[in-house]
Design an enzyme around this catalytic site. Structure first.
Site, PDB file in Angstrom:
ATOM      1  N   SER A 216     118.212  98.243  17.212  1.00  0.00           N
ATOM      2  CA  SER A 216     116.945  97.975  17.875  1.00  0.00           C
ATOM      3  C   SER A 216     116.754  96.465  18.065  1.00  0.00           C
ATOM      4  O   SER A 216     117.610  95.802  18.653  1.00  0.00           O
ATOM      5  CB  SER A 216     115.811  98.611  17.061  1.00  0.00           C
ATOM      6  OG  SER A 216     114.624  98.649  17.801  1.00  0.00           O
ATOM      7  N   ASP A 443     116.729 107.430  24.424  1.00  0.00           N
ATOM      8  CA  ASP A 443     116.100 106.620  23.379  1.00  0.00           C
ATOM      9  C   ASP A 443     114.674 106.274  23.793  1.00  0.00           C
ATOM     10  O   ASP A 443     114.448 105.758  24.885  1.00  0.00           O
ATOM     11  CB  ASP A 443     116.913 105.334  23.188  1.00  0.00           C
ATOM     12  CG  ASP A 443     116.505 104.536  21.957  1.00  0.00           C
ATOM     13  OD1 ASP A 443     115.288 104.334  21.760  1.00  0.00           O
ATOM     14  OD2 ASP A 443     117.401 104.095  21.220  1.00  0.00           O
ATOM     15  N   HIS A 471     116.007 107.280  18.489  1.00  0.00           N
ATOM     16  CA  HIS A 471     116.139 105.824  18.562  1.00  0.00           C
ATOM     17  C   HIS A 471     117.355 105.362  17.770  1.00  0.00           C
ATOM     18  O   HIS A 471     117.423 105.578  16.559  1.00  0.00           O
ATOM     19  CB  HIS A 471     114.864 105.180  18.020  1.00  0.00           C
ATOM     20  CG  HIS A 471     114.874 103.692  18.081  1.00  0.00           C
ATOM     21  ND1 HIS A 471     115.382 102.997  19.157  1.00  0.00           N
ATOM     22  CD2 HIS A 471     114.439 102.752  17.203  1.00  0.00           C
ATOM     23  CE1 HIS A 471     115.254 101.709  18.937  1.00  0.00           C
ATOM     24  NE2 HIS A 471     114.696 101.531  17.759  1.00  0.00           N
TER      25      HIS A 471
END
Length: 502
Positions: A216, A443, A471
């Site tokens: 991320s 995602d 995610h």
């Protein structure tokens, strides 16, 4: 990624354990003895590792607050490692970052280190750290629990100017509290500083080259490192990529679209699973959710946990939290059923609290404060409330359920006491060895197109695709992703560019 309302951290705790793969690799290279001018004492430090439970070791690594003044104030970075299981075949350290910004890398490794591939754990120390300003590394702390309760409950889908002004007031108050309580630290918590810290960590860990896994926001941190230190890279995995060249509001708008994609995937799954209580088609489910949110805007829900009312903003936050990982979809189905049929927002509120690390006693970790502090200094921000409102209106057109909430969540940056004029630009990391970028097609928080873009920007980028939901990809237990990632981290030989795992 950017808004405190929607923090992108690697949600490993709810994921299935991953399996390892067998491969071979070179033994650890001798540690580098070269340090940038004036930074020799930082690069040459040897952490004092001490046992900190369950086989982990902890230490503190010192870095300068301001790299232009290395003899000035210092920041102590909290570091943790799970030592390699086989010292005879140890390659080095695998440095990790779980995202955020604001996610604790120390907590991440405590919770997830043993979910990494078996061969990785045998041959690498799995290392996590709290970036400057985060958790145990001189944390930015601006808000009390009640102040954050008010911030998150404020209507982030304003229907009139009064509600817009209320958002503006909350944003100003947030920024002013950070100026008062953390003003001297705020200029130095951005990603570029944190990336420089990673090179000090590399040397302090005894590694000649950096081996890194970032999820991320951790991909943005890793890409920033690659841009500054391309020759110091051994292997980098960037999972759930952030696109460095987008503006602050472009990132938020695209992220909101990602949540819309994930909501539709949830709706499809609900219908296909049978007995979906929200409708017999994906469109019907989404319409039902939209009508529910509209009703909650007018009349907040009760909850059985405490005295808070579950506003539309908190309900959206709870939904978003569950969309981060597919294993939470049954929980979301239960939470929405409770909310729609009983006007009870207890489960949605629990999800929202988990999203922003609110504890049972009403206190919060510093995740939200750190998230805002890093994002607000990383990229230029719109100059005023009216301009910001235009971005929110654009977001609503392309992401009706999530757009306003995601965009308005970053409003304090408009009033932030520290601003940058450095416009975002592509990251090329010219001269770096192959860098693997992983993108998950559905995602919710880091849209797949960002992974495509980052892999294309990097001069040595290699795209690895997971055709799935949730995610990030590596810790979801997909054997194809696990093998491709582990093989690369161990051998430094990347998978074929464009490889897709299902």
């Amino acid at each position: 990624m950017r808004a405190a309302r929607f923090i992108s951290v690697a949600t490993v705790l709810a994921l299935a354990a991953v399996t390892g793969c067998e491969s071979s690799g070179d033994n650890e290279a001798a540690p580098s003895t070269t340090a940038p001018a004036g930074l020799g004492s930082f690069y040459g430090q040897k952490p004092s590792w001490k046992g900190c439970g369950s086989g982990f070791e902890c230490a503190t690594v010192q870095v300068p607050l301001d790299y232009s003044k290395p003899s000035g104030e210092k920041v102590g970075l909290s570091v943790i490692r799970l030592p390699a299981e086989d010292k005879s075949s140890r390659i080095g350290s695998l440095l990790t970052n779980p995202g955020g910004p604001g996610g604790s890398g120390v907590d991440f490794v405590r919770q997830a280190a043993r979910a990494f591939g078996d061969d990785l754990r045998r041959r690498f120390d799995i290392v996590g750290f709290d970036p400057r300003g985060v958790a145990a590394s001189d944390p930015v702390k601006c808000n009390t629990g009640p102040q954050l309760d008010e911030f998150f409950a404020t209507d982030a889908s304003p229907d009139d100017q009064n509600e817009t002004n209320k958002l503006g007031d909350e944003g100003k108050a947030f920024a002013q509290r950070c100026k008062t309580k953390a003003g001297t630290e705020l200029p130095y918590v951005g990603t570029m500083y944190a990336a420089r810290d990673m090179d000090v960590l590399r040397a302090a860990l005894g590694d000649n080259k950096l081996t890194y896994y970032g999820a991320s926001y951790g991909t943005y941190l890793g890409a920033s490192y690659a841009e500054q230190f391309p020759k110091n890279i051994r292997a980098l995995v960037l999972d759930g990529a952030v696109d460095p060249k987008l503006s602050s509001t472009e990132l938020l708008i695209e992220q909101a679209k990602g949540f819309e994609t994930a909501l539709r995937a949830f709706a499809d799954d609900c219908v296909k699973s049978g007995g979906c209580p929200f409708g017999n088609s994906a469109d019907a489910v989404i319409d039902k959710v939209a009508s529910f949110l509209t009703a909650t805007d007018k009349k907040p829900l009760s909850n059985s946990r405490d005295s808070r009312k579950v506003t539309e903003s908190l309900a959206v936050m709870g939904i978003a939290r569950a969309l981060y990982v597919k294993e939470y979809w049954p929980v979301l189905r239960q939470a929405l059923t409770q909310a729609m049929q009983k006007s009870d927002g207890t489960y949605l509120l629990a999800l929202a609290d988990e999203m922003v690390e609110r504890k049972a006693d009403g206190s919060y970790s510093n995740q939200t404060d750190a998230n805002m502090a890093v994002n607000c200094v990383d990229k230029p921000n719109p100059p005023n409330l009216a301009t910001y409102g235009k971005a929110a209106a654009e977001a609503k057109k392309v992401a009706p359920r999530f757009g306003p909430f995601v965009v308005w969540g970053g409003l304090p940056c408009v009033y932030w006491p520290v601003q940058t004029k450095q416009e975002p630009k592509p990251v090329t990391a010219k001269g770096a060895p192959p860098i693997v970028v992983i993108g998950t097609i559905r995602d919710p928080a880091t849209p797949y197109k960002w992974a495509q873009s980052l892999a294309d920007q990097l001069s040595s980028g290699v795209l690895l695709t997971y055709d799935g939901d949730g995610h990030t990809a590596y810790l979801q237990g997909n054997s194809c992703i696990t093998k491709a990632t582990d093989d690369y981290l161990i051998t430094a030989d990347p998978p074929k560019d464009g490889t897709t795992c299902r």
